[in-house]
Structure formats: C-alpha cells, structure tokens
Design a protein around this motif. Structure first.
Motif, PDB file in Angstrom:
ATOM      1  N   ASP A 149     -10.591   3.695  -5.412  1.00 51.08           N
ATOM      2  CA  ASP A 149      -9.274   3.064  -5.568  1.00 51.08           C
ATOM      3  C   ASP A 149      -9.451   1.554  -5.738  1.00 51.08           C
ATOM      4  O   ASP A 149      -8.710   0.754  -5.163  1.00 51.08           O
ATOM      5  CB  ASP A 149      -8.404   3.371  -4.341  1.00 51.08           C
ATOM      6  CG  ASP A 149      -6.927   3.065  -4.583  1.00 51.08           C
ATOM      7  OD1 ASP A 149      -6.539   2.897  -5.750  1.00 51.08           O
ATOM      8  OD2 ASP A 149      -6.173   2.990  -3.595  1.00 51.08           O
ATOM      9  N   TYR A 150     -10.452   1.172  -6.525  1.00 55.25           N
ATOM     10  CA  TYR A 150     -10.823  -0.229  -6.644  1.00 55.25           C
ATOM     11  C   TYR A 150      -9.884  -0.929  -7.616  1.00 55.25           C
ATOM     12  O   TYR A 150      -9.870  -0.644  -8.808  1.00 55.25           O
ATOM     13  CB  TYR A 150     -12.264  -0.348  -7.122  1.00 55.25           C
ATOM     14  CG  TYR A 150     -12.844  -1.746  -7.006  1.00 55.25           C
ATOM     15  CD1 TYR A 150     -13.389  -2.196  -5.814  1.00 55.25           C
ATOM     16  CD2 TYR A 150     -12.843  -2.611  -8.092  1.00 55.25           C
ATOM     17  CE1 TYR A 150     -13.920  -3.469  -5.696  1.00 55.25           C
ATOM     18  CE2 TYR A 150     -13.376  -3.888  -7.996  1.00 55.25           C
ATOM     19  CZ  TYR A 150     -13.912  -4.318  -6.792  1.00 55.25           C
ATOM     20  OH  TYR A 150     -14.439  -5.584  -6.681  1.00 55.25           O
TER      21      TYR A 150
ATOM     22  N   ASP B 149      -5.327  -5.486  -5.935  1.00 57.17           N
ATOM     23  CA  ASP B 149      -4.539  -5.612  -4.709  1.00 57.17           C
ATOM     24  C   ASP B 149      -5.173  -4.900  -3.525  1.00 57.17           C
ATOM     25  O   ASP B 149      -4.572  -4.833  -2.445  1.00 57.17           O
ATOM     26  CB  ASP B 149      -3.100  -5.120  -4.922  1.00 57.17           C
ATOM     27  CG  ASP B 149      -3.026  -3.706  -5.451  1.00 57.17           C
ATOM     28  OD1 ASP B 149      -1.923  -3.149  -5.498  1.00 57.17           O
ATOM     29  OD2 ASP B 149      -4.083  -3.151  -5.849  1.00 57.17           O
ATOM     30  N   ASN B 150      -6.377  -4.397  -3.674  1.00 58.48           N
ATOM     31  CA  ASN B 150      -7.153  -3.892  -2.530  1.00 58.48           C
ATOM     32  C   ASN B 150      -8.276  -4.854  -2.155  1.00 58.48           C
ATOM     33  O   ASN B 150      -9.213  -4.465  -1.450  1.00 58.48           O
ATOM     34  CB  ASN B 150      -7.737  -2.510  -2.834  1.00 58.48           C
ATOM     35  CG  ASN B 150      -6.753  -1.394  -2.505  1.00 58.48           C
ATOM     36  OD1 ASN B 150      -5.881  -1.573  -1.662  1.00 58.48           O
ATOM     37  ND2 ASN B 150      -6.898  -0.261  -3.162  1.00 58.48           N
TER      38      ASN B 150
ATOM     39  N   HIS C  26     -15.816   3.584  -4.853  1.00 62.78           N
ATOM     40  CA  HIS C  26     -14.701   3.207  -3.980  1.00 62.78           C
ATOM     41  C   HIS C  26     -13.538   4.172  -4.144  1.00 62.78           C
ATOM     42  O   HIS C  26     -12.901   4.571  -3.180  1.00 62.78           O
ATOM     43  CB  HIS C  26     -14.265   1.777  -4.312  1.00 62.78           C
ATOM     44  CG  HIS C  26     -13.130   1.275  -3.478  1.00 62.78           C
ATOM     45  ND1 HIS C  26     -11.804   1.524  -3.777  1.00 62.78           N
ATOM     46  CD2 HIS C  26     -13.114   0.539  -2.326  1.00 62.78           C
ATOM     47  CE1 HIS C  26     -11.031   0.957  -2.871  1.00 62.78           C
ATOM     48  NE2 HIS C  26     -11.792   0.349  -1.981  1.00 62.78           N
TER      49      HIS C  26
ATOM     50  N   GLU D  21     -13.255   6.701   5.716  1.00 65.52           N
ATOM     51  CA  GLU D  21     -13.110   5.258   5.535  1.00 65.52           C
ATOM     52  C   GLU D  21     -13.937   4.497   6.567  1.00 65.52           C
ATOM     53  O   GLU D  21     -14.668   3.563   6.236  1.00 65.52           O
ATOM     54  CB  GLU D  21     -11.642   4.848   5.703  1.00 65.52           C
ATOM     55  CG  GLU D  21     -10.741   5.155   4.539  1.00 65.52           C
ATOM     56  CD  GLU D  21      -9.419   4.430   4.714  1.00 65.52           C
ATOM     57  OE1 GLU D  21      -8.400   5.110   4.830  1.00 65.52           O
ATOM     58  OE2 GLU D  21      -9.429   3.189   4.759  1.00 65.52           O
TER      59      GLU D  21
ATOM     60  N   LEU E 284     -10.761  -3.455   0.692  1.00 64.65           N
ATOM     61  CA  LEU E 284      -9.987  -2.600   1.584  1.00 64.65           C
ATOM     62  C   LEU E 284      -9.791  -1.209   0.990  1.00 64.65           C
ATOM     63  O   LEU E 284     -10.146  -0.949  -0.161  1.00 64.65           O
ATOM     64  CB  LEU E 284      -8.613  -3.242   1.850  1.00 64.65           C
ATOM     65  CG  LEU E 284      -8.605  -4.692   2.361  1.00 64.65           C
ATOM     66  CD1 LEU E 284      -7.168  -5.184   2.501  1.00 64.65           C
ATOM     67  CD2 LEU E 284      -9.353  -4.816   3.682  1.00 64.65           C
ATOM     68  N   ASP E 285      -9.189  -0.325   1.796  1.00 63.16           N
ATOM     69  CA  ASP E 285      -8.718   1.001   1.384  1.00 63.16           C
ATOM     70  C   ASP E 285      -9.825   1.861   0.780  1.00 63.16           C
ATOM     71  O   ASP E 285      -9.845   2.152  -0.401  1.00 63.16           O
ATOM     72  CB  ASP E 285      -7.561   0.856   0.382  1.00 63.16           C
ATOM     73  CG  ASP E 285      -6.733   2.125   0.305  1.00 63.16           C
ATOM     74  OD1 ASP E 285      -5.667   2.081  -0.315  1.00 63.16           O
ATOM     75  OD2 ASP E 285      -7.156   3.183   0.856  1.00 63.16           O
TER      76      ASP E 285
ATOM     77  N   GLY F  18       0.816  -1.217   0.000  1.00 62.57           N
ATOM     78  CA  GLY F  18       0.000   0.000   0.000  1.00 62.57           C
ATOM     79  C   GLY F  18       0.843   1.258   0.000  1.00 62.57           C
ATOM     80  O   GLY F  18       1.999   1.269   0.383  1.00 62.57           O
TER      81      GLY F  18
END
Length: 776
Positions: free
Chosen positions: A223-224, A227-228, A221, A82, A242-243, A46
């Motif tokens: 930032d989809y 790796d999230n 989202h 978040e 996540l994130d 991240g």
C-alpha cells in the motif's frame, strides 16, 4: 483529531501499557490518574486499521494501531503482520517507527493491537504538493522512489522474515486473494461488471515475468503511496513508512505499479485516487512524470527494465478496487474506520472501469493479426498530439541519459531505458506507425511524414515507436515478399520489437552507389546457398538484439547475357550463422553509434537453406525497389525533424546570449540566419509531404514518384546539414561538444548524404527524368 475515549476501554489499555511498556508512562501516576489525564485521539486519515495517538502528561506520546471492531473479511486487518515486519525492519535503512509491543488478547480493548512510536512530521494528501516549494517537490518524489527501492533491496531472510510470505507466484496468489475479498464484499451489496471481467482476464493473461521461477521475490509494502509516508519538517527526508497491513513477500513490480497509480487515476475524493497525470506533465510544478519517476526507482534498485508494465497497472487497479469494495462493505455493516468509507463503493467502480478500459484499449489492437497490434486509429491530429506529448514527457527528459550511456564503457549493451520506453509506447498504441495503408496500416505516407518529423527531433526516438531504420525497410520487404514461414520466424518478432535486423549491401572494394557493382556471391549447392563477401556500413549489425541479416549478393550466373539488374538476390541470414564475422564498428566523425553501430563484416562460406531467399533468384533489385519508395523517404522525414530541432535550439540560444550589449537575436546577421533556416525547413517539409502524397496516390515505383523521391533525397539532407551547421555556429564551441545534441544531429544528417544514396546519384536521376520528359 478528536478525543475518542468512547472507542474502547482505555483504562484497560493503559494498564496493559503500564505492565508491558512502562517506560512510556510516568512512574508516579496510578492507572486511575493516568486514565483521567490521558487523551486518546483518533487519526482521521486512512481507511484501514483504526489508529490512535495516546498522550499522557509527563509521558512519551505513542500510537496504538488495532483491528476494527466487528465481523471482518477473511485475512483482512492483520495487525500482527504489521507489527512483525515493522519490528524486523527497525535496524535496516528502511525508515519505520519503533514498535513497543504487541497484544493478541482481545479482552484488553476488544481487538488485537500494537504500540509504536509517534513520528511527528508532514503527511501529504495532495499529490500536487501545493504547500511545498517547486524545488522541493522533485526531491520529495525522489525520496519516495528511493525508500521504495530500499524496501525492495532488503534481504528479507537476513532480517528474520523468511517465513513472512511464500516466494514466487505472488501475482497469481494476490489475484486469488482479492478475488475472494471482492466476492465476499458482493454479498448483499451487488456486483461490479468491470470487476467481474477483470477476475476472468487477469489470471488468463498473467505474464511470464510474474510466474515462478522468473518472478522476483522481495518484501513488498502492498500500500505504498505518498500519504502513507511521514516527511521531516523542512526536509524531503522520509522519517517513517506507515500502514504495513498488506505487506508480504512478493513481486516488487506490483508494488511499483501500485505506487504509480497516482499517475493514472481520475480525480475523486478518495485518497486512493488522487490525480497526478495532468500535474506531472506541468514542468513548472517540479513533479516528475511517470517515466522519470520509474527511472528514479530503477536507478536506486540497479534495475534497467520493467517488463509487462501495462499488466501490472491493470493488476494494481484491480487490487485497489477490491480493497475499496471491502471498505464499502464494512461501511454498510458499521465497522469502517473512516467517515468517508460510504463513498468507496462508487470510487471502486470508477477504478475498476479504468482498469477494464486499459484492457480493452490493449485488446482492441489485437484481433489475431500481427498487423492489428501495431497501430492506433483516429485523426492524424490526435496522433501528432500523442507523439509530441510522448516525446515531451518520456523521450527528451531521458536524452542526456542516452548519450551518457552511449559514451560509457557499457555502450555496446542496450540502453537500459529503451525497453521501458518501447513498452510504454506500445501500451499507448504508438507502435509501428510507419506501416502504409496498402500493407494493413492505418496511416498514409503523407500522414506518417508528420509523425516521423516529430520523432526525428531526437536521434534515438524512432526506435521507441518501432519506426526506425533499417528495421522498417526490412519489415516492409518481408511484408511484401516474405513467405508465410519467413514472416512467422522473422517478421512477427520484428513487428513486436523483440529483435532487430540489418541490411548488408555496401562493400568496401566496389562503388556501391551503383548497386550492380555488388560483388559478394551467392552460390547454389544442392538445397543450400553458400554466401561469401565483404561488407561494411551495415547499420544495426552490432546491436545485441540484431538476429537477422538481409544480404544482397550476386548469384553465380552461367549466362553472361543475363541483364545486370537480374543478377542479384536478397537472402535471409541468421546473425548467429557460422561464418558470419563482425570485424569492427565504423565511426562517423568519432561517433560509433553504440550499440546500434555500423559494422564491417565478412561472410565466409555461410550456409543457409534455399527457403531463405526473398522473392526469388535474380530478383534482388526488384525486391529492393520497395526500399527505395516510401521507406527510403522516412530518413528525409526524420531529417526535417532534426533541422526543426536545431532551429529551435538556435533561436533559444540567440535569445539567451548577448554580444556587444544586446542579445544575438537582435543582430541583423543572426536574424537573416533564422529567416534562411525557417524558409529552407518549410520548403523541404512541403516537398517531402508532396512526395509522400504522390507515393500514396501512384505507388512508390511509379515514374513520377521515383522522380520526387530522388528530389526529396537530394534536397532534405543538404538542407538539414546547413540548418544544423548554422545552429552550431550560433552556439559557438558548445555546439561542437558533448554538452549539446547538435554535433550528433549534424553527424546523422551528414551521413544521409551518402547512406541514403549520394547527392550526385539523386541529382543524376532527377536530370534523367527531366530530360526524358522533355522528349515526350
């Protein structure tokens, strides 16, 4: 992960947890004991908010996510947002970790933070999924598309997020936000010329689909990416997204485009820019290509069209570049989360350059002329490779979907994927390739013949490139003979692919193979024409996008001495004119070719202004002659593609099926069939290419060109019928049914032996030319 006790006072953290989320810690241990025995390890993955795993013996492992230390860029690293979105999404279908509490008091560990569940599973940082079996790779990407659609399908008001963001004008607000972030990151670092260009271009070219009230608003989202996501062990199921730092209420297309950056970016060491474009075209990997992935997403959302896709790609690249410029700035001032943050400056410039190149590629096709927006420039070999790759990646994978739609109860509506594929073709500049050089195109007829053959392998492919009949012939008529007003009203939207058209000529009550028999009438009345007639086999008239009819009719002649070829005219009739009636769609061997169709129509006292005549009164055949040239061998070009496709299917079937103990391909009778097909296809191709060359050098109206045009139209449809029929025979009953494309190919090829003029007329024309030549 390494133990990171030095990052903050974790004794203070555990005291806060003991008081606010005591169920995470064992009851019988003091804070001092917890502090001594607990481990806090930082996740290395991240680039944003520092994230740590906290483990205490006999306690429940949990995750702490906090803001970075030090001075931050405005509105960045909003962990409170978040926490809020993850908390509200907890009861929904969207997989998110459980959250245990939020702390806004910076005195505890130096910054605000929140606690959440530790979800144990798989996180993939390599988009090629090398550790996953090929059969599971598609399932993983399908699950990723499904969960993104579930996020966008959530009614944010019902789950308590009505104040989470401002609905409408999301793209413009994001442009402003990331422009400010980029400007802030430039201070003391330097500027990025491509970013400076994007800052000006994006707001000036924002599409209508991104402007309120048309802009759709959902949870996004922000930032989809792969790796999230946390996937279950041994299963493609997503356990947690996540994130959520960049989440808000916004335009879902921006979220999808951001997700699809995985297909666009060049290889780098940044997790923002892992390559997939080359991998996605390798079917052995099992990874869907961009269009297949979009189709998955659209099916889960119940949406069929993605407008202005190229713009959203540029916008998403701009956002990534702005984010990475910020990461680089934080690295320089010493408060970046990742050890790789110093690499981000070069990565950001690389991504902004990719985005600006996309803009330049689109802009290079437009210098103010509608024709300049239609074609690419370069070597014909490049065109062939591009069209073949497009067919392999974006057309053939959707063929079954097209035929299923064509046979469904919704078949008279436009196939949902069509507009998406057309936009993709136009973004790649594979658009209006049919336009000949004498009308402003960049390809000769001989060069275009090769591309039309490739398109012909799929019955609906030519429309994707805006190269389909009857529009190409109608556009050519308007290009050559239309007035400036006619071009503005009808030609330009046709060239852009926004509308479709039809040509009304054939009539049920006369032998229309002799066009001088056409009996529908065009009567003059003051400043108007009155149209009456009965037509059929009007291809495209049932398409809901059909807005224009080119109508061939007989002018009311007072002088019977007017030559037969000067008694007819072509007029332009808007499809919604009063008196225009569609009676029924005609069927070809059971196919109604919905929604394109072939209509029977009546025209009853249709009134149009005189300005709607094309070229002039009595000049219908003169104008239509242009449709008898290059435009009329386009069908033959595509028919060769049909035959080639059928031959390849024939060969594959002959290799796969066995009779009498050996593959069909080993039988002499089948080998002879294959030989005959190959010889006939290649002969037909050479004849068509030669005819196109003659048209290029002498013009389609020349005597020699007309002879070869008739020869081509006599030979190619018959050849295609024979080859496809042989392929059907080798396939057996499969070749007759809806499980094979062969029956549709045969119906299309057999139609050409009438629709493109009867075989007998073409044969007679060739004979006449030969007889006349022998007398000279």
């Amino acid at each position: 992960m390494k133990d990171h006790k030095q990052y903050f006072d974790y004794s203070s953290l555990l005291s806060w947890v003991k008081y606010n989320a005591s169920f995470l810690l064992p009851d019988n241990m003091s804070i001092d004991s917890l502090t001594e025995k607990a481990t806090i390890t930082k996740f290395s993955h991240g680039q944003s908010n520092p994230t740590f795993l906290v483990q205490v013996p006999a306690g429940t492992p949990f995750v702490i996510r906090k803001k970075p230390q030090g001075t931050l860029l405005p509105s960045a690293h909003a962990v409170e947002r978040e926490y809020e979105v993850v908390r509200c999404l907890g009861p929904t279908k969207v997989p998110v970790p459980k959250v245990y509490g939020f702390c806004s008091d910076s005195s505890v560990i130096g910054t605000p933070f929140y606690l959440m569940e530790y979800v144990k599973g798989r996180i993939f940082t390599d988009l090629s999924l090398p550790t996953v079996a090929p059969e599971e790779r598609k399932q993983i990407y399908q699950e990723m598309a499904k969960v993104l659609a579930e996020i966008h399908n959530i009614d944010y008001k019902k789950i308590g997020l009505e104040s989470f963001g401002i609905p409408g004008n999301y793209v413009m607000r994001q442009i402003r936000r990331w422009t400010k972030q980029y400007e802030a990151s430039c201070e003391g670092v330097g500027r990025d010329p491509c970013m400076d260009n994007l800052v000006k271009w994006l707001p000036a070219n924002i599409p209508y689909s991104a402007v309120a009230p048309r802009e759709e608003s959902t949870i996004v989202h922000g930032d989809y990416r792969l790796d999230n996501l946390v996937f279950a062990e041994g299963s493609p199921k997503i356990l947690a997204v996540l994130d959520w730092e960049l989440s808000t209420i916004g335009n879902p297309l921006a979220d999808v485009a951001y997700n699809c950056m995985m297909y666009r970016l060049s290889p780098t060491r940044s997790s923002f820019a892992l390559p997939l474009e080359a991998l996605a075209s390798n079917r052995d990997l099992g990874i869907p290509n961009e269009m297949e992935y979009l189709s998955m997403y659209q099916s889960y959302r119940g949406k069929g069209i993605i407008d202005d896709w190229n713009y959203y790609l540029v916008f998403s690249l701009f956002r990534i570049a702005a984010i990475l410029h910020g990461v680089y700035k934080r690295a320089l001032i010493g408060n970046a989360s990742s050890d790789r943050a110093r690499e981000s400056g070069d990565v950001a410039k690389s991504i902004s350059r990719i985005a600006w190149n996309l803009v330049l590629e689109r802009s290079n096709c437009s210098n103010g002329s509608i024709l300049s927006q239609t074609s690419v420039r370069g070597n014909i070999g490049d065109y062939e490779l591009m069209v073949r790759k497009f067919m392999d990646d974006f057309v053939y994978p959707f063929e079954r979907s097209f035929f299923e739609h064509e046979q469904s109860d919704h078949r008279w509506s436009v196939w949902p994927e069509m507009d998406t594929l057309k936009k993709k073709a136009r973004e790649l500049n594979l658009w209006n390739l049919w336009i000949p050089k004498d009308l402003g195109g960049v390809l000769s007829n001989e060069e275009y013949a090769k591309l039309a053959e490739i398109m012909g392998g799929c019955v609906f492919a030519s429309e994707i490139f805006n190269c389909s009949a009857p529009d190409t012939g109608n556009m050519e008529l308007l290009l050559r003979f239309g007035t400036e007003e006619q071009k503005a009203v009808w030609l330009e939207p046709l060239l852009r692919g926004e509308i479709r058209s039809c040509f009304a000529m054939t009539e049920p009550l006369v032998a229309s193979s002799d066009a001088t028999n056409i009996a529908s009438t065009i009567h003059e009345k003051e400043d108007s024409y009155i149209i009456n007639g009965h037509k059929w086999w009007i291809s495209g008239a049932t398409d809901p996008r059909c807005k224009l009819i080119l109508f061939l009719g007989k002018m009311a002649q007072k002088d019977d001495n007017v030559p037969r070829h000067k008694r007819h005219s072509i007029v332009l009739i808007p499809m919604d004119s009063a008196g225009v009636k569609v009676i029924r769609p005609m069927h070809i061997f059971g196919f109604d070719d919905a929604p394109h169709g072939h209509a029977e129509m009546k025209f009853e006292n249709v009134v149009i202004p005189k300005k709607n005549i094309l070229l002039g009164e009595g000049r219908g055949f003169e104008a239509a002659q242009s449709r008898l040239g290059a435009g009329r061998i386009h069908h033959c070009m595509r028919a060769i593609g049909m035959a080639e496709r059928a031959l390849q299917l024939l060969i594959r079937r002959a290799q796969e099926r066995q009779t009498f103990g050996q593959p069909l391909a080993n039988h002499g009778v089948v080998q002879e069939v294959i030989t005959n097909c190959r010889v006939e296809v290649d002969q037909a191709r050479l004849l068509t290419q030669f005819t196109a060359r003659v048209i290029d050098s002498e013009g389609g109206a020349s005597r020699r060109a007309r002879k070869y045009i008739s020869m081509t139209k006599y030979v190619i449809p018959q050849m295609a019928c024979r080859v496809i029929d042989r392929a059907i025979q080798i396939h057996g009953a499969l070749g007759l049914c809806q499980d094979s494309v062969l029956s549709h190919l045969y119906a299309s090829a057999r139609t050409l032996r009438l629709a493109d003029g009867p075989d007998e007329v073409h044969a007679a024309n060739v004979a006449k030319f030969e007889i006349q030549s022998s007398k000279m």
